[in-house]
Write a protein that holds these residues in place. Structure first.
Motif, PDB file in Angstrom:
ATOM      1  N   MET A 149       0.840  -1.210   0.000  1.00 37.14           N
ATOM      2  CA  MET A 149       0.000   0.000   0.000  1.00 37.14           C
ATOM      3  C   MET A 149       0.864   1.245   0.000  1.00 37.14           C
ATOM      4  SD  MET A 149      -3.090  -0.640   2.630  1.00 37.14           S
ATOM      5  CE  MET A 149      -4.327  -1.865   2.313  1.00 37.14           C
ATOM      6  N   GLY A 150       0.344   2.310  -0.584  1.00 36.54           N
ATOM      7  CA  GLY A 150       1.093   3.562  -0.626  1.00 36.54           C
ATOM      8  C   GLY A 150       1.067   4.306   0.695  1.00 36.54           C
ATOM      9  N   VAL A 151       1.918   5.298   0.800  1.00 36.96           N
ATOM     10  CA  VAL A 151       2.007   6.064   2.049  1.00 36.96           C
ATOM     11  C   VAL A 151       1.271   7.396   1.943  1.00 36.96           C
ATOM     12  CG1 VAL A 151       4.134   5.031   2.892  1.00 36.96           C
ATOM     13  CG2 VAL A 151       4.261   6.921   1.268  1.00 36.96           C
ATOM     14  N   GLU A 152       0.490   7.601   0.859  1.00 33.10           N
ATOM     15  CA  GLU A 152      -0.163   8.897   0.647  1.00 33.10           C
ATOM     16  C   GLU A 152      -1.488   9.018   1.377  1.00 33.10           C
ATOM     17  OE1 GLU A 152       2.800   8.092  -1.901  1.00 33.10           O
ATOM     18  OE2 GLU A 152       0.914   7.017  -2.071  1.00 33.10           O
ATOM     19  N   SER A 153      -1.946   7.932   2.006  1.00 28.49           N
ATOM     20  CA  SER A 153      -3.247   8.022   2.679  1.00 28.49           C
ATOM     21  C   SER A 153      -3.144   7.340   4.038  1.00 28.49           C
ATOM     22  CB  SER A 153      -4.327   7.354   1.847  1.00 28.49           C
ATOM     23  OG  SER A 153      -4.296   5.955   2.032  1.00 28.49           O
ATOM     24  N   ASN A 154      -4.274   7.335   4.747  1.00 29.68           N
ATOM     25  CA  ASN A 154      -4.326   6.682   6.058  1.00 29.68           C
ATOM     26  C   ASN A 154      -4.511   5.174   5.940  1.00 29.68           C
ATOM     27  OD1 ASN A 154      -4.232   9.183   7.361  1.00 29.68           O
ATOM     28  ND2 ASN A 154      -6.453   9.430   7.219  1.00 29.68           N
ATOM     29  N   GLN A 155      -4.745   4.699   4.712  1.00 33.46           N
ATOM     30  CA  GLN A 155      -5.203   3.333   4.557  1.00 33.46           C
ATOM     31  C   GLN A 155      -4.219   2.291   5.085  1.00 33.46           C
ATOM     32  OE1 GLN A 155      -8.406   3.254   3.874  1.00 33.46           O
ATOM     33  NE2 GLN A 155      -8.116   1.184   4.659  1.00 33.46           N
ATOM     34  N   LEU A 156      -2.937   2.505   4.791  1.00 32.63           N
ATOM     35  CA  LEU A 156      -1.919   1.557   5.252  1.00 32.63           C
ATOM     36  C   LEU A 156      -2.014   1.364   6.770  1.00 32.63           C
ATOM     37  CD1 LEU A 156       0.780  -0.082   4.995  1.00 32.63           C
ATOM     38  CD2 LEU A 156       1.968   2.105   5.193  1.00 32.63           C
ATOM     39  N   CYS A 157      -2.037   2.467   7.479  1.00 31.39           N
ATOM     40  CA  CYS A 157      -2.039   2.387   8.947  1.00 31.39           C
ATOM     41  C   CYS A 157      -3.371   1.860   9.476  1.00 31.39           C
ATOM     42  CB  CYS A 157      -1.767   3.754   9.551  1.00 31.39           C
ATOM     43  SG  CYS A 157      -0.417   4.649   8.749  1.00 31.39           S
ATOM     44  N   LEU A 158      -4.466   2.311   8.864  1.00 33.23           N
ATOM     45  CA  LEU A 158      -5.786   1.922   9.372  1.00 33.23           C
ATOM     46  C   LEU A 158      -6.094   0.451   9.137  1.00 33.23           C
ATOM     47  CD1 LEU A 158      -8.001   5.026   8.532  1.00 33.23           C
ATOM     48  CD2 LEU A 158      -7.041   4.328  10.738  1.00 33.23           C
ATOM     49  N   THR A 159      -5.441  -0.149   8.169  1.00 30.35           N
ATOM     50  CA  THR A 159      -5.659  -1.563   7.903  1.00 30.35           C
ATOM     51  C   THR A 159      -5.474  -2.368   9.181  1.00 30.35           C
ATOM     52  OG1 THR A 159      -4.944  -1.330   5.644  1.00 30.35           O
ATOM     53  CG2 THR A 159      -4.841  -3.541   6.538  1.00 30.35           C
ATOM     54  N   CYS A 160      -4.480  -2.024   9.964  1.00 28.88           N
ATOM     55  CA  CYS A 160      -4.304  -2.709  11.251  1.00 28.88           C
ATOM     56  C   CYS A 160      -4.931  -1.938  12.409  1.00 28.88           C
ATOM     57  CB  CYS A 160      -2.822  -2.904  11.547  1.00 28.88           C
ATOM     58  SG  CYS A 160      -2.049  -4.070  10.423  1.00 28.88           S
ATOM     59  N   HIS A 161      -4.711  -0.631  12.445  1.00 35.76           N
ATOM     60  CA  HIS A 161      -5.066   0.094  13.663  1.00 35.76           C
ATOM     61  C   HIS A 161      -6.547   0.321  13.863  1.00 35.76           C
ATOM     62  CE1 HIS A 161      -1.203   0.538  15.508  1.00 35.76           C
ATOM     63  NE2 HIS A 161      -0.697   0.699  14.303  1.00 35.76           N
ATOM     64  N   ALA A 162      -7.328   0.326  12.787  1.00 35.84           N
ATOM     65  CA  ALA A 162      -8.773   0.450  12.971  1.00 35.84           C
ATOM     66  C   ALA A 162      -9.317  -0.807  13.640  1.00 35.84           C
ATOM     67  CB  ALA A 162      -9.462   0.704  11.644  1.00 35.84           C
ATOM     68  N   GLU A 163      -8.632  -1.932  13.419  1.00 37.63           N
ATOM     69  CA  GLU A 163      -9.017  -3.187  14.063  1.00 37.63           C
ATOM     70  C   GLU A 163      -8.565  -3.212  15.517  1.00 37.63           C
ATOM     71  OE1 GLU A 163     -10.439  -5.972  12.646  1.00 37.63           O
ATOM     72  OE2 GLU A 163     -10.717  -4.945  10.728  1.00 37.63           O
ATOM     73  N   MET A 164      -7.349  -2.696  15.731  1.00 41.13           N
ATOM     74  CA  MET A 164      -6.767  -2.805  17.061  1.00 41.13           C
ATOM     75  C   MET A 164      -7.427  -1.873  18.072  1.00 41.13           C
ATOM     76  SD  MET A 164      -2.881  -3.049  15.664  1.00 41.13           S
ATOM     77  CE  MET A 164      -2.082  -2.468  17.130  1.00 41.13           C
ATOM     78  N   ARG A 165      -7.816  -0.676  17.629  1.00 40.16           N
ATOM     79  CA  ARG A 165      -8.433   0.293  18.536  1.00 40.16           C
ATOM     80  C   ARG A 165      -9.716   0.814  17.909  1.00 40.16           C
ATOM     81  NH1 ARG A 165      -5.140   3.659  21.762  1.00 40.16           N
ATOM     82  NH2 ARG A 165      -7.085   4.702  22.170  1.00 40.16           N
ATOM     83  N   PRO A 166     -10.734  -0.027  17.783  1.00 43.69           N
ATOM     84  CA  PRO A 166     -11.954   0.454  17.144  1.00 43.69           C
ATOM     85  C   PRO A 166     -12.453   1.679  17.906  1.00 43.69           C
ATOM     86  CG  PRO A 166     -12.133  -1.874  17.752  1.00 43.69           C
ATOM     87  CD  PRO A 166     -10.890  -1.365  18.351  1.00 43.69           C
ATOM     88  N   GLY A 167     -12.825   2.701  17.207  1.00 41.69           N
ATOM     89  CA  GLY A 167     -13.320   3.886  17.896  1.00 41.69           C
ATOM     90  C   GLY A 167     -12.303   4.989  17.986  1.00 41.69           C
TER      91      GLY A 167
END
Ligand code: HEC
Ligand code: HEC
Ligand code: HEC
Length: 113
Positions: free
Chosen positions: A1-19
């Motif tokens: 994934m590219g580094v131009e958006s939040n997507q790379l980080c959110l792929t894991c972190h939205a799961e780890m800290r929902p909310g």
């Protein structure tokens, strides 16, 4: 994934800290707002990056390698509000005022950390 958006980080972190990362006013910091000139200069100064159309992204504040903060992989120290004030200098009248919670609660932090 590219580094131009939040997507790379959110792929894991939205799961780890929902909310923690939500696209509404109650998220811990607004997701992907457009930066102003001061904020753009701060990002340049931290040697981090912006997303398309000058959006603030995870990698505007976080630096996964050679970060400055001793925790949280941050691009600048949190100490004395320096991380925040470089982008929110209009809030500097808070410093030392009765709304500056460091006066009464020097050892407290907001959130889970
Ligand atoms: C493949 C999954 C994955 C991806 C992608 C990912 N992370 Fe993480 N991240 C983790 C895990 C696992 C931890 C450790 C969590 C823990 O210790 O509770 C972590 C920890 C962190 C921490 C906390 C470090 C500390 O000092 O406590 C930060 C900040 C962080 N990641 C930011 C990011 C950013 C910014 C991105 C995007 C560039 C990103 N992560 C992408 C899995 C991931
Ligand atoms: C405006 C700057 C900024 C942006 C943008 C930002 N963060 Fe952070 N992040 C911080 C700061 C400051 C902390 C330390 C918070 C604290 O002291 O509790 C932090 C902490 C974290 C942590 C550790 C939290 C914990 O308690 O375990 C993770 C994970 C994280 N950020 C991931 C992300 C991801 C993913 C994004 C993008 C969706 C992002 N951050 C966007 C400034 C930012
Ligand atoms: C790289 C620049 C940058 C950094 C660093 C930064 N912010 Fe922001 N912040 C923004 C942008 C862009 C917005 C959305 C537009 C605005 O309100 O200026 C925003 C909005 C906010 C808002 C919402 C303001 C409102 O009126 O709804 C708060 C609260 C906030 N930031 C707190 C912080 C805190 C606390 C820190 C330090 C941990 C921090 N910011 C660090 C760029 C930054």
């Amino acid at each position: 994934m590219g580094v131009e958006s939040n997507q790379l980080c959110l792929t894991c972190h939205a799961e780890m800290r929902p909310g923690m990362f939500r696209d509404d006013a109650h998220s811990e910091h607004p997701l992907s707002p457009i930066v102003n000139a001061e904020q753009k200069a701060a990002v340049k100064d931290m040697n981090t990056r912006l997303g398309p159309n000058d959006q603030l992204i995870c990698l505007s504040c976080h630096k996964l390698h050679h970060g400055k903060g001793d925790r949280f992989l941050l691009a600048r120290e949190l100490k004395d509000g320096q991380m925040c004030m470089q982008c929110h200098s209009e809030k500097n009248t808070m410093l030392g005022s009765s709304h500056d919670l460091r006066q009464k609660f020097p050892n407290e932090r907001t959130g889970s950390a």
